[in-house]
Design a protein around this motif. Structure first.
Motif, mmCIF file in Angstrom:
data_model
loop_
_atom_site.group_PDB
_atom_site.id
_atom_site.type_symbol
_atom_site.label_atom_id
_atom_site.label_comp_id
_atom_site.label_asym_id
_atom_site.label_seq_id
_atom_site.Cartn_x
_atom_site.Cartn_y
_atom_site.Cartn_z
ATOM 1 N N GLY A 1 0.809 -1.211 0.000
ATOM 2 C CA GLY A 1 0.000 0.000 0.000
ATOM 3 C C GLY A 1 0.840 1.258 0.000
ATOM 4 O O GLY A 1 0.412 2.301 -0.521
ATOM 5 N N ARG A 2 2.051 1.184 0.552
ATOM 6 C CA ARG A 2 2.960 2.337 0.546
ATOM 7 C C ARG A 2 3.787 2.406 -0.725
ATOM 8 O O ARG A 2 4.582 3.322 -0.906
ATOM 9 N N GLY A 3 3.633 1.394 -1.578
ATOM 10 C CA GLY A 3 4.344 1.408 -2.855
ATOM 11 C C GLY A 3 5.798 1.022 -2.786
ATOM 12 O O GLY A 3 6.588 1.404 -3.670
ATOM 13 N N VAL A 4 6.207 0.240 -1.759
ATOM 14 C CA VAL A 4 7.628 -0.086 -1.620
ATOM 15 C C VAL A 4 7.949 -1.517 -2.058
ATOM 16 O O VAL A 4 9.104 -1.945 -1.957
ATOM 17 N N LEU A 5 6.967 -2.251 -2.547
ATOM 18 C CA LEU A 5 7.226 -3.623 -2.990
ATOM 19 C C LEU A 5 7.648 -3.666 -4.454
ATOM 20 O O LEU A 5 7.194 -4.496 -5.230
ATOM 21 N N GLU A 6 8.539 -2.794 -4.826
ATOM 22 C CA GLU A 6 9.030 -2.732 -6.196
ATOM 23 C C GLU A 6 10.473 -3.203 -6.214
ATOM 24 O O GLU A 6 11.356 -2.583 -5.618
ATOM 25 N N ALA A 7 10.718 -4.321 -6.880
ATOM 26 C CA ALA A 7 12.061 -4.899 -6.882
ATOM 27 C C ALA A 7 12.829 -4.539 -8.140
ATOM 28 O O ALA A 7 12.254 -4.395 -9.220
ATOM 29 N N GLU A 8 14.144 -4.373 -7.988
ATOM 30 C CA GLU A 8 15.060 -4.144 -9.103
ATOM 31 C C GLU A 8 15.817 -5.426 -9.408
ATOM 32 O O GLU A 8 15.953 -6.300 -8.546
ATOM 33 N N PRO A 9 16.370 -5.537 -10.616
ATOM 34 C CA PRO A 9 17.233 -6.684 -10.908
ATOM 35 C C PRO A 9 18.465 -6.675 -10.005
ATOM 36 O O PRO A 9 18.900 -5.632 -9.519
ATOM 37 N N MET A 10 19.041 -7.833 -9.809
ATOM 38 C CA MET A 10 20.212 -7.983 -8.950
ATOM 39 C C MET A 10 21.365 -7.114 -9.446
ATOM 40 O O MET A 10 21.596 -6.993 -10.654
ATOM 41 N N PHE A 11 22.071 -6.485 -8.519
ATOM 42 C CA PHE A 11 23.214 -5.658 -8.899
ATOM 43 C C PHE A 11 24.374 -6.551 -9.341
ATOM 44 O O PHE A 11 24.395 -7.767 -9.104
ATOM 45 N N GLU A 12 25.367 -5.927 -9.977
ATOM 46 C CA GLU A 12 26.494 -6.685 -10.539
ATOM 47 C C GLU A 12 27.602 -6.907 -9.532
ATOM 48 O O GLU A 12 28.250 -7.952 -9.519
ATOM 49 N N ARG A 13 27.839 -5.924 -8.655
ATOM 50 C CA ARG A 13 28.900 -6.054 -7.670
ATOM 51 C C ARG A 13 28.696 -5.022 -6.566
ATOM 52 O O ARG A 13 27.933 -4.070 -6.707
#
Length: 366
Positions: A258-270
């Motif tokens: 509901g707060r809009g924080v369940l947005e995931a990014e792809p895994m970082f490289e390092r």
């Protein structure tokens, strides 16, 4: 090394799996303290639960989070009755007292060895200050003592704090910081939900997170796992819980959505000294990384028995699917689907424990 006492069965671990095994051993007529004993590394009841983060909640109501023989007392609040960590700890403490299981603690078992070359002879259980002999050993040590920390580029260069979900405790410790949460499972979602109330959080996952529908919780997951077991017995295909999704929408996770924080990014490289570097070259500064990357079975104490295959796995067999294929005097209970569907859960381990005890008792009577 001579043993101080000898038992038909020694159970290693007095968390949920060990308690379930102890219950069924007692139901089968074996007497705790005389015929079998539980040996526990912890200095208090509750298995790994007292060491989990403060805000952890179960995925199911208490009645669907119970060990065999005694329902967990209800927990009713705004979270649809999903019990918190401390409620589970109190239940496990009362459970071992109710059935007079009296685990020997704290005794961390360092090794299980064969007493001699006799394949039907005793096994020797060794821990500092305690040596026992057993006709059968049930390893129920779980996974909490073996957190999986991925080997990741730049991890040694990062100057901030790195935590695993096993060492994270409460969001206030990260208040005002920039935090990266790694992982696409339930632990990551729950940790993200509460840390994001006090810190600036970025969520990264190997693949897009899969959320279960709001009305699906541990009850549905257990019923699905049960259907999978039945299908396997009948030779039918069944997807199990894998087709449903990964993340249960407990109250805190729904609130985070509901707060809009369940947005995931792809895994970082390092990792870099002051944060993370993405594959496209962009960097993100952060103060802390929380690795919610799971656990591995805690089985180092079984190394002297050489039970692993060429792939590093412990093959299991037998009617219960928990007996070591290379050492039939050893059973493994509660480590997850490879030794029993849903066996790493409170409600699911009872089924695996019951089948294991039936197999052990049958062997003892021969």
């Amino acid at each position: 090394m001579s043993a101080e006492a000898s038992y038909d069965v020694v159970v290693l671990g007095a968390g949920q799996a060990g308690l379930a095994v102890g219950y069924h051993l007692q139901r089968a007529g074996l007497v705790p303290g005389d015929d079998f004993v539980l040996v526990d590394a912890a200095d208090r009841p509750g298995g790994s639960w007292p060491r989990m983060w403060d805000g952890l909640r179960l995925f199911s109501p208490a009645t669907y989070s119970s060990l065999p023989g005694w329902l967990m007392p209800p927990w009713d609040d705004a979270a649809r009755g999903f019990p918190p960590r401390d409620h589970v700890v109190a239940y496990l403490r009362a459970y071992e007292e109710r059935y007079r299981l009296a685990p020997l603690r704290p005794h961390r078992v360092r090794a299980v060895r064969r007493a001699d070359d006799d394949p039907s002879g005793p096994l020797i259980v060794e821990s500092p200050g305690l040596t026992l002999a057993a006709r059968h050993v049930v390893s129920a040590t779980g996974t909490w003592d073996q957190p999986f920390w991925p080997t990741y580029p730049g991890a040694n260069d990062f100057l901030g704090t790195q935590l695993h979900s096993s060492t994270y405790r409460r969001p206030e410790e990260l208040a005002g910081q920039r935090v990266v949460v790694v992982g696409g499972g339930n632990s990551a979602a729950q940790v993200l939900a509460e840390v994001s109330t006090v810190a600036e959080v970025t969520w990264v996952t190997q693949r897009p997170p899969r959320f279960l529908p709001d009305d699906v919780d541990g009850r549905v997951l257990f019923e699905t796992a049960t259907a999978r077991v039945q299908a396997q017995r009948e030779g039918r295909a069944h997807d199990g819980v894998g087709g449903l999704g990964d993340i249960v929408m407990v109250a805190s996770v729904r609130e985070a959505r509901g707060r809009g924080v369940l947005e995931a990014e792809p895994m970082f490289e390092r990792l870099v000294p002051d944060g993370i570097a993405r594959a496209d070259g962009r960097t993100l500064s952060c103060d802390a990384v929380i690795w919610c990357t799971g656990f591995r079975p805690a089985l180092r104490h079984l190394a002297p028995l050489h039970m692993r295959d060429d792939r590093g796995r412990v093959p299991v067999s037998g009617a219960a699917g928990t007996r070591s294929a290379r050492e039939p005097r050893v059973h493994l209970v509660g480590y997850g689907d490879w030794v029993g569907a849903a066996s790493a859960t409170l409600i699911g381990v009872g089924r695996s424990a019951k089948a294991t005890v039936a197999e052990i008792v049958d062997s003892l009577q021969k």
